[in-house]
Design a protein around this motif. Structure first.
Motif, PDB file in Angstrom:
ATOM      1  N   ILE A 282     -28.095  -8.562 -41.648  1.00 20.27           N
ATOM      2  CA  ILE A 282     -27.159  -9.680 -41.768  1.00 20.27           C
ATOM      3  C   ILE A 282     -27.907 -10.979 -41.501  1.00 20.27           C
ATOM      4  CG2 ILE A 282     -25.125 -10.768 -40.767  1.00 20.27           C
ATOM      5  CD1 ILE A 282     -24.392  -8.412 -42.425  1.00 20.27           C
ATOM      6  N   TYR A 286     -25.159 -16.496 -40.009  1.00 20.29           N
ATOM      7  CA  TYR A 286     -23.737 -16.183 -40.171  1.00 20.29           C
ATOM      8  C   TYR A 286     -23.092 -15.894 -38.821  1.00 20.29           C
ATOM      9  CZ  TYR A 286     -23.320 -15.799 -45.279  1.00 20.29           C
ATOM     10  OH  TYR A 286     -23.241 -16.062 -46.613  1.00 20.29           O
ATOM     11  N   THR A 287     -21.961 -16.553 -38.540  1.00 19.24           N
ATOM     12  CA  THR A 287     -21.131 -16.162 -37.409  1.00 19.24           C
ATOM     13  C   THR A 287     -20.357 -14.902 -37.787  1.00 19.24           C
ATOM     14  OG1 THR A 287     -19.208 -17.446 -38.137  1.00 19.24           O
ATOM     15  CG2 THR A 287     -20.860 -18.604 -36.789  1.00 19.24           C
ATOM     16  N   TRP A 288     -19.712 -14.271 -36.819  1.00 19.26           N
ATOM     17  CA  TRP A 288     -18.974 -13.050 -37.123  1.00 19.26           C
ATOM     18  C   TRP A 288     -17.804 -13.326 -38.059  1.00 19.26           C
ATOM     19  CZ3 TRP A 288     -19.749  -8.307 -37.728  1.00 19.26           C
ATOM     20  CH2 TRP A 288     -18.694  -7.397 -37.835  1.00 19.26           C
ATOM     21  N   ASN A 289     -17.141 -14.450 -37.856  1.00 15.89           N
ATOM     22  CA  ASN A 289     -16.033 -14.800 -38.762  1.00 15.89           C
ATOM     23  C   ASN A 289     -16.526 -14.997 -40.191  1.00 15.89           C
ATOM     24  OD1 ASN A 289     -14.071 -14.691 -36.788  1.00 15.89           O
ATOM     25  ND2 ASN A 289     -14.175 -16.878 -36.303  1.00 15.89           N
ATOM     26  N   VAL A 291     -19.138 -13.472 -41.484  1.00 19.29           N
ATOM     27  CA  VAL A 291     -19.437 -12.125 -41.975  1.00 19.29           C
ATOM     28  C   VAL A 291     -18.163 -11.459 -42.483  1.00 19.29           C
ATOM     29  CG1 VAL A 291     -20.160  -9.799 -41.282  1.00 19.29           C
ATOM     30  CG2 VAL A 291     -21.469 -11.795 -40.519  1.00 19.29           C
ATOM     31  N   CYS A 292     -17.088 -11.561 -41.711  1.00 17.39           N
ATOM     32  CA  CYS A 292     -15.811 -10.939 -42.109  1.00 17.39           C
ATOM     33  C   CYS A 292     -15.291 -11.523 -43.416  1.00 17.39           C
ATOM     34  CB  CYS A 292     -14.779 -11.126 -40.991  1.00 17.39           C
ATOM     35  SG  CYS A 292     -15.154 -10.210 -39.486  1.00 17.39           S
ATOM     36  N   GLN A 310      -8.492  -7.985 -41.179  1.00 15.18           N
ATOM     37  CA  GLN A 310      -9.112  -9.247 -41.601  1.00 15.18           C
ATOM     38  C   GLN A 310      -8.667  -9.685 -42.995  1.00 15.18           C
ATOM     39  OE1 GLN A 310     -10.991  -6.961 -39.769  1.00 15.18           O
ATOM     40  NE2 GLN A 310     -10.745  -8.374 -38.047  1.00 15.18           N
ATOM     41  N   THR A 322     -15.330  -4.580 -37.835  1.00 17.16           N
ATOM     42  CA  THR A 322     -15.564  -4.592 -36.394  1.00 17.16           C
ATOM     43  C   THR A 322     -17.047  -4.448 -36.065  1.00 17.16           C
ATOM     44  OG1 THR A 322     -15.010  -3.505 -34.295  1.00 17.16           O
ATOM     45  CG2 THR A 322     -15.193  -2.098 -36.240  1.00 17.16           C
ATOM     46  N   GLU A 323     -17.442  -4.967 -34.892  1.00 16.45           N
ATOM     47  CA  GLU A 323     -18.787  -4.774 -34.356  1.00 16.45           C
ATOM     48  C   GLU A 323     -18.836  -3.583 -33.399  1.00 16.45           C
ATOM     49  OE1 GLU A 323     -21.231  -8.669 -33.843  1.00 16.45           O
ATOM     50  OE2 GLU A 323     -19.192  -9.168 -33.157  1.00 16.45           O
ATOM     51  N   CYS A 348     -18.032  -1.243 -40.261  1.00 16.44           N
ATOM     52  CA  CYS A 348     -18.571  -1.294 -38.909  1.00 16.44           C
ATOM     53  C   CYS A 348     -20.095  -1.204 -38.951  1.00 16.44           C
ATOM     54  CB  CYS A 348     -18.001  -0.158 -38.069  1.00 16.44           C
ATOM     55  SG  CYS A 348     -18.420   1.479 -38.707  1.00 16.44           S
ATOM     56  N   LYS A 349     -20.739  -1.535 -37.820  1.00 15.76           N
ATOM     57  CA  LYS A 349     -22.193  -1.441 -37.746  1.00 15.76           C
ATOM     58  C   LYS A 349     -22.645  -0.044 -37.363  1.00 15.76           C
ATOM     59  CE  LYS A 349     -23.150  -6.310 -36.770  1.00 15.76           C
ATOM     60  NZ  LYS A 349     -23.780  -7.283 -35.825  1.00 15.76           N
TER      61      LYS A 349
END
Length: 385
Positions: A282, A286-289, A291-292, A310, A322-323, A348-349
């Protein structure tokens, strides 16, 4: 392409309306006044005089204030709006017909021509005030609630009205030896589009196409790479919108500014190669938001975070990103938010191997399962697990 057959289209102008103002509201009753055989093919020619007919006249008074009302009349009476003209003197047949007619009267003639576009076909011509009627519908058509005029262009490209000098000043941006004249683009858009149509220029350059389309009332999409987007395209369009651009086709369309546009930049790629290892990961910016949202777009879901989800692709299909480590217990906890006929994709990761999943749930890995959906040359590459 035969340029002699190219047609330009435009919304019916006031100038055209001044020529085509009369319309037949009622043909009344027709009475045969003469019948004879044509010299050219020996077939009958019948001349009728119309009694108790009604001719309407569209008033263009206070045009600017009444334009909507006037245009609605052209739409309503489109099929019978006409103008009259005197036939050329060398046309003996037509002149012989009109010599038999009274002025201030409506006549019609039924016959089968021996030549011309209606050769061999039963044809009816109308005459008013001892002049031949030409119908607006023969050179125009209806598009929605508008009457659109077509004009035959004898030559598209070699007209003197396309400027050959001082192009460097058009639009207020410099683009040596590559800038197209606004009048040339205007000619192309006049031929190929109508007001409100969408114009695409995949290599926008100095922004000429977008600037001209804006002034002509067309919608547009322009694509450009690098700094030209800012130094040329955006700068030029801002001047058009602010009314500062007086060059090109500005005066032709009476453009004084207005409107707007949306400016988009391509985001950084979601997946990038690791700087050390031969794997994709990734993008760290990129922030998590972000990425989503990116995953939702890649999967065709509408990004709309709500509770456990999401996004959604329909009222019965959702996505959860989700992480956290995903196992059977985690899946069941998310499924509590689903109705019986709804389905779910979980990204997910990390996840438990060999999970026994319900038929309406699918678990995918980040970034492994994203690679196949992205345009990367990732063959034989590893991914970060």
């Amino acid at each position: 392409m035969n340029f002699n057959e190219v047609l330009a289209t435009e919304k019916l102008s006031k100038k055209t309306m001044q020529r085509y103002r009369k319309y037949i509201l009622s043909e009344g009753k027709k009475e045969l006044v003469e019948e004879f055989n044509s010299v050219s093919n020996g077939l009958p020619v019948r001349i009728y005089k119309h009694i108790n007919y009604e001719i309407g006249d569209i008033s263009l008074k206070d045009f600017e204030k009444r334009e909507i009302e006037i245009r609605s009349q052209y739409y309503e009476f489109f099929n019978t709006i006409f103008r009259t003209y005197v036939v050329q003197s060398e046309n003996e047949f037509q002149n012989a017909l009109m010599a038999r007619m009274d002025k201030n009267s409506l006549y019609s003639v039924e016959y089968i021509p021996s030549r011309g576009r209606n050769k061999g076909k039963e044809t009816t011509l109308f005459y008013y005030n001892a002049e031949l009627c030409a119908w607006l519908k023969d050179t125009a058509f209806l598009e929605g609630k508008d009457v659109v005029k077509t004009t035959k262009l004898s030559n598209v490209w070699k007209n003197d009205d396309i400027p050959k000098a001082d192009l460097g000043n058009e639009g207020g941006v410099a683009f040596p030896r590559s800038k197209k004249p606004e009048k040339l683009i205007e000619r192309i858009l006049s031929i190929a589009t109508n007001e409100g149509d969408l114009v695409l220029d995949s290599f926008l350059g100095s922004g000429t196409t977008a600037a001209v389309a804006h002034k002509m009332g067309r919608r547009y999409i322009g694509i450009e790479l690098g700094n030209h987007c800012y130094s040329h395209c955006k700068t030029r369009l801002d001047r058009v919108i602010d009314g500062e651009d007086k060059s090109g086709v500005t005066s032709l369309y009476g453009w004084n500014g207005g409107g707007g546009y949306k400016f988009y930049e391509l985001a950084e790629p979601l997946l990038v190669k690791n700087t050390v290892l031969p794997i994709y990961q990734i993008n760290p910016i990129y922030t998590w938001n972000m990425v989503c949202e990116a995953i939702c777009k890649i999967e065709g879901f509408t990004y709309a975070p709500s509770g456990e989800f999401q996004g959604y692709s329909s009222e019965n299909r959702f996505i959860h990103i989700t992480e956290e480590f995903v196992n059977s217990k985690y899946v069941m906890s998310v499924m509590k938010k689903l109705d019986q006929n709804q389905s779910l994709i979980i990204y997910c990761k990390k996840n438990q191997a060999d999970m026994n999943l319900p038929e309406n749930v699918e678990v995918r890995k980040i970034p492994k399962d994203l690679l196949e959906k992205c345009n990367f040359d990732y063959k034989n590459e590893e991914v970060a697990e």
